[in-house]
Design a protein around this motif. Structure first.
Motif, mmCIF file in Angstrom:
data_model
loop_
_atom_site.group_PDB
_atom_site.id
_atom_site.type_symbol
_atom_site.label_atom_id
_atom_site.label_comp_id
_atom_site.label_asym_id
_atom_site.label_seq_id
_atom_site.Cartn_x
_atom_site.Cartn_y
_atom_site.Cartn_z
ATOM 1 N N VAL A 1 -4.151 7.870 -1.707
ATOM 2 C CA VAL A 1 -4.877 6.593 -1.716
ATOM 3 C C VAL A 1 -5.990 6.644 -2.752
ATOM 4 C CG1 VAL A 1 -6.471 5.160 -0.367
ATOM 5 C CG2 VAL A 1 -4.302 5.905 0.636
ATOM 6 N N THR A 2 -6.738 7.736 -2.780
ATOM 7 C CA THR A 2 -7.818 7.893 -3.757
ATOM 8 C C THR A 2 -7.262 7.885 -5.179
ATOM 9 O OG1 THR A 2 -9.080 9.172 -2.157
ATOM 10 C CG2 THR A 2 -9.730 9.384 -4.456
ATOM 11 N N LYS A 3 -6.135 8.545 -5.346
ATOM 12 C CA LYS A 3 -5.500 8.594 -6.667
ATOM 13 C C LYS A 3 -5.027 7.197 -7.092
ATOM 14 C CE LYS A 3 -2.055 11.292 -9.165
ATOM 15 N NZ LYS A 3 -1.006 12.317 -9.055
ATOM 16 N N LEU A 4 -4.456 6.440 -6.149
ATOM 17 C CA LEU A 4 -3.994 5.081 -6.453
ATOM 18 C C LEU A 4 -5.166 4.180 -6.834
ATOM 19 C CD1 LEU A 4 -1.521 3.099 -6.409
ATOM 20 C CD2 LEU A 4 -2.304 2.478 -4.108
ATOM 21 N N ARG A 5 -6.237 4.244 -6.044
ATOM 22 C CA ARG A 5 -7.428 3.435 -6.357
ATOM 23 C C ARG A 5 -8.006 3.828 -7.718
ATOM 24 N NH1 ARG A 5 -9.628 3.664 -0.518
ATOM 25 N NH2 ARG A 5 -9.082 1.607 0.235
ATOM 26 N N GLY A 6 -8.084 5.117 -7.973
ATOM 27 C CA GLY A 6 -8.603 5.601 -9.255
ATOM 28 C C GLY A 6 -7.759 5.125 -10.425
ATOM 29 N N HIS A 7 -6.449 5.117 -10.224
ATOM 30 C CA HIS A 7 -5.525 4.667 -11.281
ATOM 31 C C HIS A 7 -5.782 3.201 -11.638
ATOM 32 C CE1 HIS A 7 -1.849 4.077 -13.566
ATOM 33 N NE2 HIS A 7 -1.530 3.076 -12.760
ATOM 34 N N TYR A 8 -5.838 2.346 -10.615
ATOM 35 C CA TYR A 8 -6.040 0.925 -10.891
ATOM 36 C C TYR A 8 -7.469 0.609 -11.345
ATOM 37 C CZ TYR A 8 -1.382 -0.324 -9.506
ATOM 38 O OH TYR A 8 -0.020 -0.446 -9.463
ATOM 39 N N SER A 9 -8.426 1.395 -10.882
ATOM 40 C CA SER A 9 -9.792 1.226 -11.367
ATOM 41 C C SER A 9 -9.858 1.569 -12.853
ATOM 42 C CB SER A 9 -10.746 2.111 -10.569
ATOM 43 O OG SER A 9 -12.065 1.970 -11.055
ATOM 44 N N ARG A 10 -9.174 2.619 -13.241
ATOM 45 C CA ARG A 10 -9.121 3.010 -14.664
ATOM 46 C C ARG A 10 -8.426 1.930 -15.489
ATOM 47 N NH1 ARG A 10 -11.160 5.689 -18.850
ATOM 48 N NH2 ARG A 10 -9.578 6.438 -20.259
ATOM 49 N N ALA B 1 -6.082 -6.635 -3.967
ATOM 50 C CA ALA B 1 -4.632 -6.433 -3.908
ATOM 51 C C ALA B 1 -4.294 -4.971 -3.664
ATOM 52 C CB ALA B 1 -3.984 -6.927 -5.198
ATOM 53 N N CYS B 2 -5.013 -4.083 -4.301
ATOM 54 C CA CYS B 2 -4.802 -2.648 -4.109
ATOM 55 C C CYS B 2 -5.118 -2.257 -2.660
ATOM 56 C CB CYS B 2 -5.660 -1.870 -5.091
ATOM 57 S SG CYS B 2 -5.336 -0.098 -5.115
ATOM 58 N N ASN B 3 -6.218 -2.777 -2.120
ATOM 59 C CA ASN B 3 -6.588 -2.498 -0.735
ATOM 60 C C ASN B 3 -5.561 -3.069 0.241
ATOM 61 O OD1 ASN B 3 -8.880 -1.067 -1.440
ATOM 62 N ND2 ASN B 3 -10.201 -2.869 -1.342
ATOM 63 N N ASP B 4 -5.036 -4.266 -0.050
ATOM 64 C CA ASP B 4 -3.982 -4.856 0.789
ATOM 65 C C ASP B 4 -2.737 -3.980 0.795
ATOM 66 O OD1 ASP B 4 -5.619 -6.966 1.401
ATOM 67 O OD2 ASP B 4 -4.667 -8.370 -0.021
ATOM 68 N N LEU B 5 -2.356 -3.468 -0.359
ATOM 69 C CA LEU B 5 -1.193 -2.588 -0.454
ATOM 70 C C LEU B 5 -1.397 -1.320 0.382
ATOM 71 C CD1 LEU B 5 1.534 -1.801 -1.779
ATOM 72 C CD2 LEU B 5 0.193 -0.800 -3.639
ATOM 73 N N ILE B 6 -2.586 -0.738 0.298
ATOM 74 C CA ILE B 6 -2.884 0.471 1.068
ATOM 75 C C ILE B 6 -2.846 0.167 2.567
ATOM 76 C CG2 ILE B 6 -4.713 2.153 1.595
ATOM 77 C CD1 ILE B 6 -5.461 1.920 -1.444
ATOM 78 N N SER B 7 -3.401 -0.981 2.960
ATOM 79 C CA SER B 7 -3.374 -1.371 4.380
ATOM 80 C C SER B 7 -1.954 -1.566 4.871
ATOM 81 C CB SER B 7 -4.170 -2.663 4.583
ATOM 82 O OG SER B 7 -5.507 -2.468 4.260
ATOM 83 N N MET B 8 -1.099 -2.156 4.062
ATOM 84 C CA MET B 8 0.298 -2.368 4.445
ATOM 85 C C MET B 8 1.031 -1.036 4.606
ATOM 86 S SD MET B 8 1.250 -5.690 2.113
ATOM 87 C CE MET B 8 2.995 -5.589 2.428
ATOM 88 N N VAL B 9 0.770 -0.109 3.728
ATOM 89 C CA VAL B 9 1.408 1.207 3.817
ATOM 90 C C VAL B 9 0.917 1.937 5.058
ATOM 91 C CG1 VAL B 9 1.578 3.479 2.710
ATOM 92 C CG2 VAL B 9 1.836 1.405 1.349
ATOM 93 N N ARG B 10 -0.383 1.835 5.359
ATOM 94 C CA ARG B 10 -0.927 2.479 6.560
ATOM 95 C C ARG B 10 -0.324 1.884 7.830
ATOM 96 N NH1 ARG B 10 -6.921 2.928 4.420
ATOM 97 N NH2 ARG B 10 -6.927 5.148 3.915
ATOM 98 N N ALA B 11 -0.109 0.582 7.832
ATOM 99 C CA ALA B 11 0.381 -0.102 9.026
ATOM 100 C C ALA B 11 1.902 0.001 9.191
ATOM 101 C CB ALA B 11 -0.024 -1.574 8.970
ATOM 102 N N PHE B 12 2.595 0.438 8.184
ATOM 103 C CA PHE B 12 4.056 0.500 8.250
ATOM 104 C C PHE B 12 4.476 1.584 9.252
ATOM 105 C CE2 PHE B 12 8.332 1.607 6.799
ATOM 106 C CZ PHE B 12 8.891 0.344 6.653
ATOM 107 N N CYS C 1 -17.980 -5.861 -11.305
ATOM 108 C CA CYS C 1 -18.423 -4.680 -10.565
ATOM 109 C C CYS C 1 -17.347 -3.600 -10.549
ATOM 110 C CB CYS C 1 -18.751 -5.063 -9.130
ATOM 111 S SG CYS C 1 -20.097 -6.233 -9.010
ATOM 112 N N GLN C 2 -17.823 -2.363 -10.535
ATOM 113 C CA GLN C 2 -16.906 -1.244 -10.377
ATOM 114 C C GLN C 2 -16.372 -1.239 -8.943
ATOM 115 O OE1 GLN C 2 -18.442 2.522 -11.729
ATOM 116 N NE2 GLN C 2 -19.366 1.600 -13.537
ATOM 117 N N TRP C 3 -15.258 -0.584 -8.753
ATOM 118 C CA TRP C 3 -14.593 -0.584 -7.461
ATOM 119 C C TRP C 3 -15.304 0.285 -6.442
ATOM 120 C CZ3 TRP C 3 -8.586 -0.653 -7.684
ATOM 121 C CH2 TRP C 3 -8.164 -1.725 -8.475
#
Length: 195
Positions: free
Chosen positions: A32-41, A5-16, A117-119
């Motif tokens: 993007v790295t910060k967002l992934r890190g946040h949800y991974s945490r 879901a996080c990757n889908d959100l990032i893809s949507m933002v990139r494609a906008f 698994c870790q992200w």
């Protein structure tokens, strides 16, 4: 699922499509790295919380003292019997068997995080080649403390159990005496059914 879901959100933002806005790609990738890190945490914290709650629930069930008819969750975890085991009395299951079952439960709770698994890893690989959250969870101080408490939980009750079992020894003459001899002696008194 959360990682997807996080990757889908990032893809949507990139494609906008952005009209007349200059996109700073370096800043975007940092975000993007910060967002992934946040949800991974957050994922790690959710697994840690679930593991802690599992240990607390097990600890609560093991230390339940008063059972009521309406509260099934406080029912004893183990059904223990005191049995005559000549020349004394013994518990069934033994304290060692109970402790082994508690230890297996603690290990099983810890192993649950081995399947998550870790992200940021290639999920096409076998899970044994991927980093899981298990190492992080198993190193947490609260988890280590709870595991140590559970794996030594029976030690504190050993003295009480042995004292309880020793109370039965005052009746040892019942099983130590020669039953045939006692029967013959009783029959010599010519017993009757009248009082």
């Amino acid at each position: 699922e959360v990682e997807h879901a996080c990757n889908d959100l990032i893809s949507m933002v990139r494609a906008f499509p952005l009209d007349d806005v200059e996109l700073d790609l370096v800043m975007f990738e940092k975000s993007v790295t910060k967002l992934r890190g946040h949800y991974s945490r957050l994922m790690y914290l959710a697994i840690l919380n679930a593991t802690q709650k599992s240990f607390y629930a097990l600890k609560k069930r093991l230390s339940s003292k008063n059972m009521t008819v309406l509260d099934i969750s406080s029912a004893p975890v183990f059904d223990i019997n005191v049995e005559l085991s000549l020349p004394s009395v013994a518990m069934n299951p033994s304290l060692e068997e109970i402790q082994a079952a508690i230890n297996r439960s603690a290990i099983t709770i810890l192993k649950c995080s081995k399947r998550i698994c870790q992200w940021g890893q290639d999920r096409s690989k076998d899970i044994s080649q991927l980093q899981t959250f298990h190492a992080l969870i198993a190193q947490d101080k609260a988890i280590v403390k709870m595991v140590l408490l559970l794996t030594g939980s029976i030690e504190g009750t050993k003295k009480q159990v042995h004292e309880y079992l020793d109370d039965f020894m005052r009746y040892s003459h019942l099983w130590k005496a020669d039953k045939q001899q006692a029967y013959v002696s009783f029959m010599k008194t010519m017993p009757s059914l009248e009082a």
